[in-house]
Design an enzyme around this catalytic site. Structure first.
Site, PDB file in Angstrom:
ATOM      1  CG  ASN A 198      47.419   6.844 -33.177  1.00 38.29           C
ATOM      2  OD1 ASN A 198      48.234   7.129 -32.298  1.00 38.29           O
ATOM      3  ND2 ASN A 198      46.804   7.762 -33.896  1.00 38.29           N
ATOM      4  CD  GLU A 212      47.698   8.669 -38.282  1.00 37.93           C
ATOM      5  OE1 GLU A 212      48.349   9.467 -38.982  1.00 37.93           O
ATOM      6  OE2 GLU A 212      46.720   8.998 -37.578  1.00 37.93           O
ATOM      7  CB  CYS A 219      42.876   2.021 -33.549  1.00 35.46           C
ATOM      8  SG  CYS A 219      41.709   2.821 -34.659  1.00 35.46           S
ATOM      9  CD  GLU A 230      41.373   1.921 -29.319  1.00 35.91           C
ATOM     10  OE1 GLU A 230      42.103   2.188 -30.290  1.00 35.91           O
ATOM     11  OE2 GLU A 230      40.565   2.731 -28.834  1.00 35.91           O
ATOM     12  CB  CYS A 282      36.653   3.190 -33.998  1.00 35.51           C
ATOM     13  SG  CYS A 282      37.712   1.790 -34.446  1.00 35.51           S
ATOM     14  CB  CYS A 336      38.975  -0.425 -31.456  1.00 34.57           C
ATOM     15  SG  CYS A 336      40.283  -0.155 -32.675  1.00 34.57           S
TER      16      CYS A 336
HETATM   17  N1  THU Z   1      42.400   6.432 -33.135  1.00 30.97           N
HETATM   18  C1  THU Z   1      42.825   5.462 -32.284  1.00 30.97           C
HETATM   19  O1  THU Z   1      43.980   5.006 -32.361  1.00 30.97           O
HETATM   20  N2  THU Z   1      41.957   4.998 -31.345  1.00 30.97           N
HETATM   21  C2  THU Z   1      40.749   5.534 -31.080  1.00 30.97           C
HETATM   22  O2  THU Z   1      40.087   5.086 -30.153  1.00 30.97           O
HETATM   23  C3  THU Z   1      40.249   6.640 -31.902  1.00 30.97           C
HETATM   24  C4  THU Z   1      41.063   6.962 -33.122  1.00 30.97           C
HETATM   25  C5  THU Z   1      43.360   6.963 -34.109  1.00 30.97           C
HETATM   26  C6  THU Z   1      43.264   6.463 -35.516  1.00 30.97           C
HETATM   27  C7  THU Z   1      43.955   7.584 -36.271  1.00 30.97           C
HETATM   28  O3  THU Z   1      45.345   7.332 -36.289  1.00 30.97           O
HETATM   29  C8  THU Z   1      43.709   8.829 -35.453  1.00 30.97           C
HETATM   30  O4  THU Z   1      43.231   8.371 -34.192  1.00 30.97           O
HETATM   31  C9  THU Z   1      42.697   9.770 -36.054  1.00 30.97           C
HETATM   32  O5  THU Z   1      41.515   9.109 -36.334  1.00 30.97           O
END
Ligand code: THU
Length: 131
Positions: A44, A46, A55, A57, A88, A91
Site C-alpha cells: 500500500n 498512502e 491499496c 492490490e 476491499c 480491489c
Molecule cells: N489496505 C490495503 O492495501 N489492502 C487491503 O486489502 C486492505 C487495506 C490498506 C489501505 C490503507 O493504506 C491501509 O490498508 C489501512 O486501511
C-alpha cells in the site's frame, strides 16, 4: 497447476516491508501467482490526501501489467502481523479483471474463488455481450 502458498505468503510479507503507510501505520503486502508462474507483489502507498491511498492490490495489478500482463491464479494479502487480509470491494474488482478462471484467494474464512468473493461480477465480457 500446484500453488506454493508458503512462497506466496512470504512474497506478500516481503512486499509489506516496503509499504508507505505513514498515516494509517498499517502496512499491507499482497502477492499473486500468474498462469505462467510469475509471482507479482504490491504494497500500500498512502497519500497526505488520505482518500488517494493506493491499496497493495493496486500496486500488484500495476506491476502485473507493467511486467507483461497475464492472468492471476492465486492471491494472498497480509498485514504486519501476518494476518490474512481481504481485498476491499474496489480491489476485488481490480483483481477480477485480471483473474484466470477459478482464481483462488486466501481469505479470512479459508480459500475461496474470485467468483465467491465477487459474485456476479461486472467484467470485460459484459462490455462485449451487452452492447
Ligand atoms: N489496505 C490495503 O492495501 N489492502 C487491503 O486489502 C486492505 C487495506 C490498506 C489501505 C490503507 O493504506 C491501509 O490498508 C489501512 O486501511
Amino acid at each position: 497447476m500446484s500453488i506454493n502458498w508458503d512462497e506466496l505468503r512470504a512474497a506478500a510479507r516481503a512486499a509489506m516491508t516496503s509499504a508507505y503507510a505513514p498515516y494509517s501505520k498499517f502496512p499491507v503486502g499482497a502477492a499473486a501467482l500468474t498462469e505462467d508462474g510469475r509471482i507479482i507483489t504490491g504494497c500500500n502507498v498512502e497519500n497526505a490526501s488520505y482518500g488517494l491511498t493506493l491499496c497493495a492490490e493496486c500496486g500488484l495489478v500495476s506491476q502485473l501489467v507493467a511486467s507483461g500482463g497475464g492472468k492471476l491464479v492465486a492471491f494472498t494479502c497480509c498485514d504486519s502481523n501476518e494476518n490474512v487480509l481481504m481485498p476491499c470491494g474496489r480491489c476485488r474488482q481490480l483483481l477480477f479483471e485480471h483473474s484466470a478462471n477459478g482464481m483462488v484467494l486466501e481469505t479470512v474464512s479459508g480459500f475461496k474463488t474470485i467468483d465467491e468473493v465477487l459474485p456476479d461480477a461486472f467484467g470485460p465480457r459484459d462490455l462485449e455481450e451487452r452492447k
